[in-house]
Design an enzyme around this catalytic site. Structure first.
Site, PDB file in Angstrom:
ATOM      1  N   GLU A  83     -13.588  -2.217  17.231  1.00  0.00           N
ATOM      2  CA  GLU A  83     -14.558  -1.956  16.146  1.00  0.00           C
ATOM      3  C   GLU A  83     -15.766  -2.865  16.316  1.00  0.00           C
ATOM      4  O   GLU A  83     -15.625  -3.997  16.784  1.00  0.00           O
ATOM      5  CB  GLU A  83     -13.894  -2.200  14.786  1.00  0.00           C
ATOM      6  CG  GLU A  83     -12.742  -1.226  14.517  1.00  0.00           C
ATOM      7  CD  GLU A  83     -12.032  -1.467  13.185  1.00  0.00           C
ATOM      8  OE1 GLU A  83     -12.474  -2.349  12.423  1.00  0.00           O
ATOM      9  OE2 GLU A  83     -11.043  -0.767  12.917  1.00  0.00           O
ATOM     10  N   HIS A  95     -13.798   1.752   8.892  1.00  0.00           N
ATOM     11  CA  HIS A  95     -12.895   0.716   8.350  1.00  0.00           C
ATOM     12  C   HIS A  95     -13.314   0.312   6.924  1.00  0.00           C
ATOM     13  O   HIS A  95     -13.618  -0.853   6.658  1.00  0.00           O
ATOM     14  CB  HIS A  95     -12.885  -0.525   9.268  1.00  0.00           C
ATOM     15  CG  HIS A  95     -11.672  -1.392   9.035  1.00  0.00           C
ATOM     16  ND1 HIS A  95     -11.126  -2.169  10.030  1.00  0.00           N
ATOM     17  CD2 HIS A  95     -10.919  -1.614   7.917  1.00  0.00           C
ATOM     18  CE1 HIS A  95     -10.088  -2.838   9.533  1.00  0.00           C
ATOM     19  NE2 HIS A  95      -9.944  -2.513   8.250  1.00  0.00           N
ATOM     20  N   ILE A 127       0.841  -1.204   0.000  1.00  0.00           N
ATOM     21  CA  ILE A 127       0.000   0.000   0.000  1.00  0.00           C
ATOM     22  C   ILE A 127       0.871   1.248   0.000  1.00  0.00           C
ATOM     23  O   ILE A 127       0.698   2.151  -0.834  1.00  0.00           O
ATOM     24  CB  ILE A 127      -0.974  -0.002   1.205  1.00  0.00           C
ATOM     25  CG1 ILE A 127      -1.959  -1.172   1.071  1.00  0.00           C
ATOM     26  CG2 ILE A 127      -1.714   1.332   1.304  1.00  0.00           C
ATOM     27  CD1 ILE A 127      -2.919  -1.333   2.225  1.00  0.00           C
TER      28      ILE A 127
HETATM   29  N1  LIG Z   1      -8.247   0.313   6.210  1.00  0.00           N
HETATM   30  C1  LIG Z   1      -8.421  -0.777   5.513  1.00  0.00           C
HETATM   31  O1  LIG Z   1      -9.537  -1.109   5.119  1.00  0.00           O
HETATM   32  C2  LIG Z   1      -7.243  -1.610   5.160  1.00  0.00           C
HETATM   33  C3  LIG Z   1      -6.152  -1.648   5.981  1.00  0.00           C
HETATM   34  N2  LIG Z   1      -5.064  -2.411   5.648  1.00  0.00           N
HETATM   35  C4  LIG Z   1      -3.905  -2.412   6.562  1.00  0.00           C
HETATM   36  O2  LIG Z   1      -2.758  -1.957   5.837  1.00  0.00           O
HETATM   37  C5  LIG Z   1      -1.658  -2.728   6.245  1.00  0.00           C
HETATM   38  C6  LIG Z   1      -0.554  -2.657   5.231  1.00  0.00           C
HETATM   39  O3  LIG Z   1      -0.907  -3.343   4.062  1.00  0.00           O
HETATM   40  P1  LIG Z   1       0.187  -3.725   2.957  1.00  0.00           P
HETATM   41  O4  LIG Z   1       0.916  -2.538   2.518  1.00  0.00           O
HETATM   42  O5  LIG Z   1      -0.486  -4.539   1.952  1.00  0.00           O
HETATM   43  O6  LIG Z   1       1.143  -4.624   3.831  1.00  0.00           O
HETATM   44  P2  LIG Z   1       2.671  -4.941   3.589  1.00  0.00           P
HETATM   45  O7  LIG Z   1       2.978  -6.075   4.474  1.00  0.00           O
HETATM   46  O8  LIG Z   1       2.942  -5.042   2.143  1.00  0.00           O
HETATM   47  O9  LIG Z   1       3.405  -3.632   4.142  1.00  0.00           O
HETATM   48  C7  LIG Z   1       3.582  -3.295   5.469  1.00  0.00           C
HETATM   49  C8  LIG Z   1       4.911  -2.609   5.586  1.00  0.00           C
HETATM   50  O10 LIG Z   1       5.019  -2.022   6.865  1.00  0.00           O
HETATM   51  C9  LIG Z   1       6.341  -2.199   7.304  1.00  0.00           C
HETATM   52  N3  LIG Z   1       6.353  -2.043   8.758  1.00  0.00           N
HETATM   53  C10 LIG Z   1       5.796  -2.869   9.678  1.00  0.00           C
HETATM   54  N4  LIG Z   1       5.956  -2.348  10.906  1.00  0.00           N
HETATM   55  C11 LIG Z   1       6.616  -1.180  10.745  1.00  0.00           C
HETATM   56  C12 LIG Z   1       7.051  -0.193  11.643  1.00  0.00           C
HETATM   57  N5  LIG Z   1       6.823  -0.310  12.935  1.00  0.00           N
HETATM   58  N6  LIG Z   1       7.707   0.863  11.145  1.00  0.00           N
HETATM   59  C13 LIG Z   1       7.928   0.982   9.806  1.00  0.00           C
HETATM   60  N7  LIG Z   1       7.540   0.074   8.918  1.00  0.00           N
HETATM   61  C14 LIG Z   1       6.870  -0.985   9.375  1.00  0.00           C
HETATM   62  C15 LIG Z   1       6.706  -3.572   6.815  1.00  0.00           C
HETATM   63  O11 LIG Z   1       8.089  -3.790   6.814  1.00  0.00           O
HETATM   64  C16 LIG Z   1       6.085  -3.557   5.436  1.00  0.00           C
HETATM   65  O12 LIG Z   1       6.973  -3.081   4.473  1.00  0.00           O
HETATM   66  C17 LIG Z   1      -2.265  -4.127   6.412  1.00  0.00           C
HETATM   67  O13 LIG Z   1      -1.465  -4.950   7.205  1.00  0.00           O
HETATM   68  C18 LIG Z   1      -3.586  -3.810   7.069  1.00  0.00           C
HETATM   69  O14 LIG Z   1      -3.409  -3.797   8.452  1.00  0.00           O
HETATM   70  C19 LIG Z   1      -5.042  -3.121   4.496  1.00  0.00           C
HETATM   71  C20 LIG Z   1      -6.101  -3.115   3.664  1.00  0.00           C
HETATM   72  C21 LIG Z   1      -7.319  -2.396   3.945  1.00  0.00           C
HETATM   73  O1  LIG Z   2     -12.499  -4.800   4.510  1.00  0.00           O
HETATM   74  C1  LIG Z   2     -12.154  -5.500   5.439  1.00  0.00           C
HETATM   75  O2  LIG Z   2     -12.859  -6.318   5.973  1.00  0.00           O
HETATM   76  C2  LIG Z   2     -10.769  -5.373   6.020  1.00  0.00           C
HETATM   77  C3  LIG Z   2      -9.828  -4.578   5.205  1.00  0.00           C
HETATM   78  C4  LIG Z   2      -8.518  -4.635   5.883  1.00  0.00           C
HETATM   79  O3  LIG Z   2      -8.324  -4.042   6.893  1.00  0.00           O
HETATM   80  C5  LIG Z   2      -7.476  -5.479   5.330  1.00  0.00           C
HETATM   81  O4  LIG Z   2      -7.567  -5.889   4.164  1.00  0.00           O
HETATM   82  O5  LIG Z   2      -6.520  -5.769   6.055  1.00  0.00           O
END
Ligand SMILES: NC(=O)C1=CN([C@@H]2O[C@H](COP(=O)(O)OP(=O)(O)OC[C@H]3O[C@@H](n4cnc5c(N)ncnc54)[C@H](O)[C@@H]3O)[C@@H](O)[C@H]2O)C=CC1
Ligand SMILES: O=C(O)CCC(=O)C(=O)O
Length: 630
Positions: free
Chosen positions: A490, A513, A383
């Site tokens: 949540e 969310h 992301i």
């Molecule tokens: N709001 C929503 O609906 C959504 C939220 N998310 C959240 O977004 C997060 C990230 O998603 P992606 O980018 O796909 O995951 P990803 O695993 O590709 O990236 C996460 C990055 O954060 C870094 N990281 C972890 N802890 C850290 C820290 N303390 N300081 C600096 N860097 C750190 C990791 O090394 C990694 O590069 C997911 O784990 C999820 O929790 C994801 C999808 C939807």
């Molecule tokens: O849409 C959802 O249920 C969760 C999205 C999310 O936080 C994730 O993909 O990690």
């Protein structure tokens, strides 16, 4: 010849999902007043004949008298029936091709529409036994060839007597006339096929009830059977995952239940019993207690990116493979972050609240373009890095910080300390994952180190940011705005109320969310995760599993595949190979991968082996799960 096995298969409501004459009636009377009336009469007559309550010849004559069809209508019918082949028949297309010498279609329907449908599956024309229409010179159906035994009462029995097949005969059908073959002693087994319709009277006579073709193959231990009938695989989907997921899994033959919200621990401990596959999103907390209460669970699909809600260690300990959708909603989150950054920089949430209060505040004060501003991305994963690309396209200067080495995309600047990022950037956007150490990762201290007037965006996980400290920073004006999509606690579903932890702030965007909640993302996830589930069930492939050693496997062709999951201790592979040697088993291929906790060994072997081999495999110490695919 005596050990030859014949599959005698009915057509209507067995090979296809429907009764062909019902469809013919729909074709003929579509858009007319007669559609419902004739349709009902035809259906009643079919049901009476199928349940053995009306002589077949009589039912046939009466039904044809209701249908003024032509050759063209019959051709149209064939076309429609091709689209209505039973799902499990479609799934097992290769069975029909492989067994083409032994599959017979025996139907009281009509070759005129049956042949084009079943020939597509490789079934030989000479193996299709059915009635034939008679036509006049205008190609109108005038009746049927009355000399065909299949047009008579107990016609299937008569035909089977004439055929006098030498070998084991299995009859598969949904009707009483199919059972009659078995009753007459002309078949060894009658499978009541209930995938499309369940006729109690027929079921009562069945040797075996089969609600899919896989169940038949499994019950006769056919080499093309899958090890466990798919129709017995139970899937529980929670949190309103997209309907497409349910459809995809149902098409594979599984029993699928889809619930709207999440379940709490106790509810889930109850509900998980008998479930083989669980699908969740971010709200279901999958604890060790739940994993231990599960008696059949083989895999969990997270229909999202984050897997912090799942006790991955507990799943691994119990041989439960976990899959997620690592990229399916990435773009949606990024677009929302971009939108929110622009809104906050322009103070739009504040202006909207003012409008709600009937205040007119046409002012540029505190409103900025994003062009040329510094965006700090914390967590440069899928992301974070995509946000980096889109933000640059808007003219922002991108800086990022990650705990691991990440390639800078475009002109982004990697910073080696978080403090440097906080001191540099006008916008800070959090995209770290939800690992336990990230709880309260972004503290009041970090917030205070942000530039005065900066904005904060959190679309990562709720517990990551100290919200009390954020409230103060927003109240005192140290930060000019914030967007928060995720919260420490949540609601389980949309019926629960929610007490927002931040309040009385004008330039604030709070959302429930929904970072990944777009139809595109949900459809992508509903395609990706079930795909992974099906692949794991069918081939054992754990590629992309979050907690299993990743093994990508080909489909199994002519052998049996043994999947052995064990605690990662030395000597297990040697023990397994000793078992193979002891039983003189021919190994066709072997794959092994381990992680810190478990080993996953996949061995393809020749189909002929002693059943004791399986017992010996299960008895190997430290075995967690063992399954066979064939
Ligand atoms: N709001 C929503 O609906 C959504 C939220 N998310 C959240 O977004 C997060 C990230 O998603 P992606 O980018 O796909 O995951 P990803 O695993 O590709 O990236 C996460 C990055 O954060 C870094 N990281 C972890 N802890 C850290 C820290 N303390 N300081 C600096 N860097 C750190 C990791 O090394 C990694 O590069 C997911 O784990 C999820 O929790 C994801 C999808 C939807
Ligand atoms: O849409 C959802 O249920 C969760 C999205 C999310 O936080 C994730 O993909 O990690």
């Amino acid at each position: 010849m005596a050990d030859k096995r014949f599959f005698v298969i009915d057509f209507d409501s067995t090979f296809t999902k429907v009764e062909a004459l019902d469809i013919l009636s729909d074709i003929l009377y579509e858009g007319t007043d007669k559609k419902v009336e004739v349709g009902k009469k035809i259906k009643d007559l079919t049901d009476q004949a199928m349940a053995g309550e009306l002589s077949f010849r009589e039912a046939l004559e009466q039904r044809l008298a209701l249908l003024d069809a032509t050759k063209k209508d019959v051709e149209q019918l064939s076309g429609e029936l091709k689209l209505l082949v039973s799902e499990s028949v479609k799934r097992n297309r290769s069975f029909f091709t492989n067994e083409k010498d032994n599959v017979l279609i025996v139907s009281s329907g009509f070759k005129d529409f049956i042949t084009p449908v079943v020939k597509d599956f490789g079934i030989k024309e000479e193996n299709i036994y059915a009635n034939t229409f008679t036509y006049n010179d205008k190609d109108e159906v005038t009746g049927f060839d009355a000399s065909n035994p299949l047009s008579e009462h107990k016609g299937k029995v008569k035909l089977m007597k004439e055929l006098a097949l030498e070998g084991e005969v299995l009859v598969i059908g949904d009707g009483y006339t199919d059972y009659e073959i078995r009753e007459a002693g002309l078949a060894k087994t009658f499978f009541a096929f209930t995938e499309n319709i369940k006729r109690e009277k027929v079921l009562a006579k069945a040797d075996v009830e089969a609600n899919s073709f896989e169940e038949i193959l499994h019950s006769i231990k056919h080499p093309m059977a899958t090890s466990f009938p798919k129709s017995k695989i139970k899937v529980l989907l929670l949190e309103n995952v997209h309907q497409d997921a349910k459809l995809k899994l149902e098409q594979e033959g599984y029993q699928v239940e889809l619930l709207g919200g999440a379940l709490d621990e106790d509810e889930l401990c109850e509900k998980i019993k008998g479930v083989h596959i669980l699908g969740i999103r971010s709200k279901t907390i999958l604890t060790r207690k739940v994993v231990e209460a599960a008696d059949r669970l083989m895999l969990v699909g997270a229909f999202c990116i984050g897997t912090n809600q799942i006790d991955l260690k507990a799943c691994t300990d119990h041989g439960v493979s976990v899959f997620n959708a690592p990229f399916s909603n990435t773009r949606s989150v990024v677009e929302m972050a971009i939108g929110e950054i622009i809104l906050l920089m322009r103070q739009i949430p504040k202006r909207m609240r003012q409008m709600d209060r009937k205040e007119w505040s046409k002012s540029a004060n505190g409103s900025f373009e994003v062009r040329g501003k510094k965006l700090g991305i914390i967590g440069y994963g899928n992301i974070g890095s995509q946000l980096s690309v889109l933000a640059e396209m808007l003219g922002m200067d991108v800086y990022y910080y990650d705990v691991v080495e990440k390639l800078a995309l475009g002109n982004a600047t990697k910073l080696s300390s978080l403090d440097e990022l906080l001191a540099t950037c006008d916008v800070v956007s959090l995209h770290v994952d939800g690992r336990p150490s990230n709880k309260k990762f972004f503290t009041g201290e970090h917030i205070n180190k942000m530039k005065k007037g900066a904005v904060l965006v959190n679309l990562a996980r709720g517990p990551v940011v100290e919200l009390d400290a954020l409230q103060i920073a927003l109240e005192t004006g140290h930060l000019s705005g914030a967007a928060i999509d995720v919260f420490p606690v949540e609601p389980k579903n949309n019926n629960d109320t929610f007490d927002a932890p931040l309040s009385n702030i004008d330039n604030l965007i709070l959302t429930p969310h929904i970072g990944g909640s777009t139809l595109e993302a949900q459809e992508n996830i509903a395609d990706f995760v079930p795909g992974k589930m099906i692949e794991y069930v069918n081939t054992g492939s754990s590629f992309n599993s979050v907690n299993f050693p990743n093994v990508q496997l080909p489909r199994l062709e002519n052998g049996h595949r043994l999947l052995h999951i064990h605690r990662n201790k030395s000597g297990i592979l040697a023990q397994m190979n000793n078992v193979f040697a002891k039983h003189g088993c021919n190994i066709l291929g072997q794959y092994l991968k381990t992680n810190e906790e478990i080993g996953y060994v996949i061995t393809d072997i020749d189909q002929s082996y002693q059943p004791e081999l399986l017992e010996d495999m299960r008895a190997i110490e430290d075995t967690i799960k063992f399954r066979i695919l064939y």
